[in-house]
Design a protein around this motif. Structure first.
Motif, short mmCIF file in Angstrom:
data_model
loop_
_atom_site.label_atom_id
_atom_site.label_comp_id
_atom_site.label_asym_id
_atom_site.label_seq_id
_atom_site.Cartn_x
_atom_site.Cartn_y
_atom_site.Cartn_z
N UNK A 152 0.83 -1.22 0.00
CA UNK A 152 0.00 0.00 0.00
C UNK A 152 0.86 1.26 0.00
N UNK A 153 2.19 1.10 -0.10
CA UNK A 153 3.06 2.27 -0.11
C UNK A 153 3.10 2.99 1.22
N UNK A 154 2.87 2.24 2.30
CA UNK A 154 2.89 2.82 3.65
C UNK A 154 4.22 2.53 4.34
N UNK A 155 4.52 3.28 5.42
CA UNK A 155 5.78 3.03 6.15
C UNK A 155 5.82 1.62 6.73
N UNK A 156 7.04 1.16 7.04
CA UNK A 156 7.27 -0.21 7.47
C UNK A 156 7.30 -0.39 8.99
N UNK A 157 7.07 0.67 9.75
CA UNK A 157 7.27 0.56 11.21
C UNK A 157 6.46 -0.57 11.84
N UNK A 158 5.21 -0.73 11.43
CA UNK A 158 4.38 -1.76 12.07
C UNK A 158 4.98 -3.15 11.85
N UNK A 159 5.63 -3.33 10.74
CA UNK A 159 6.22 -4.64 10.44
C UNK A 159 7.60 -4.84 11.01
N UNK A 160 8.29 -3.73 11.30
CA UNK A 160 9.72 -3.83 11.61
C UNK A 160 10.14 -3.23 12.95
N UNK A 161 9.44 -2.23 13.44
CA UNK A 161 9.99 -1.40 14.52
C UNK A 161 9.32 -1.65 15.87
N UNK A 162 8.88 -2.89 16.09
CA UNK A 162 8.14 -3.20 17.32
C UNK A 162 9.11 -3.60 18.45
N UNK A 163 8.56 -3.75 19.65
CA UNK A 163 9.38 -4.10 20.82
C UNK A 163 10.09 -5.44 20.60
N UNK A 164 11.32 -5.52 21.06
CA UNK A 164 12.12 -6.75 21.05
C UNK A 164 12.38 -7.27 19.63
N UNK A 165 12.36 -6.36 18.65
CA UNK A 165 12.53 -6.80 17.26
C UNK A 165 13.98 -6.84 16.80
N UNK A 166 14.92 -6.50 17.71
CA UNK A 166 16.32 -6.45 17.28
C UNK A 166 17.26 -7.15 18.27
#
Ligand code: MN
Length: 232
Positions: free
Chosen positions: A127-141
């Motif tokens: 949808x051409x939206x930012x990736x934060x919901x898929x990538x920038x969540x808690x404990x994701x790194x």
């Protein structure tokens, strides 16, 4: 300083062979940096310029050697995936860093996981939206201790792999990065002034896939050690 509430402590990653720790500033991530992974995601690996996204510093989960660290299965997804990656730790800042000088800005390297809510990432992508919901969540790194370049130099090849409950899922070589570490640093520093404490997750090889509650990921990179993370 009269803070209205206590600020979060500085996020830091242990440094292998040292009592000092690496204070984390920003976390940059490279998308689609191995040809076979670009293909599995439905793209031609045609060496278009690298692209980047970010995670917040507090998405870091430190994984000490010899330990299995638990992370929670995140909300709002039914497709939680592992991406094993070489992580570059920046020790000296700069902007418009030339490729030939890029290694001088590297403090060290680590094994990391770019954990991804793939269903949310793909929905955003399409949808051409930012990736934060898929990538920038808690404990994701999750990340293992940083191995200083002063100890191991600047590895340009070596196996990168992850197993889930003992079964091979991703296995490649960091020599297959489309954009090498110096090229990534040069390109990224043309958009952002890099600072000491910045981490760069350099992208994942093919074989990304789901993990479920109760499963354990064990991954590593030659010369940089291993990490072990259980989803609960
Ligand atoms: Mn990634």
């Amino acid at each position: 300083m009269n803070y209205a509430f206590p600020p979060e402590p500085q996020v830091a990653v242990p440094i292998s062979g040292s009592d000092a720790v690496f204070p984390v500033r920003r976390i940059y991530c490279v998308g689609r940096n191995y040809a076979a992974h670009a293909r599995e995601m439905g793209f031609d690996p045609d060496r278009e310029p690298p692209f980047f996204f970010c995670k917040p510093d507090n998405s870091i989960v430190v994984v000490p050697p010899g330990h299995t660290v638990e992370i929670a299965y995140p909300p709002q997804t039914s497709d939680f995936q592992h991406e094993i990656e070489l992580v570059v730790a920046i020790g000296r800042g700069g902007r418009d860093i030339p490729i030939e000088q890029a290694n001088d800005h590297v403090f060290g390297y680590a094994v990391g996981l770019d954990m991804t809510r793939r269903d949310l990432q793909l929905r955003a992508r399409d949808k051409g939206r930012p990736w934060e919901l898929g990538k920038a969540f808690d404990e994701s790194a999750p990340i293992a201790p940083i191995v200083p370049a002063s100890a191991i130099g600047h590895p340009a090849s070596g196996a990168v792999w992850v197993q889930v409950d003992g079964a091979d899922k991703q296995r490649s070589d960091i020599a297959k990065l489309i954009w090498s570490v110096p090229e990534v640093i040069a390109n990224l520093s043309s958009f952002f002034e890099l600072q000491p404490g910045d981490l760069i997750y350099t992208g994942t090889p093919e074989g990304v896939g789901k993990v479920e509650r109760g499963q354990t990921m064990r991954g590593g990179i030659d010369g940089l050690g291993e990490l072990s993370v259980k989803v609960v």
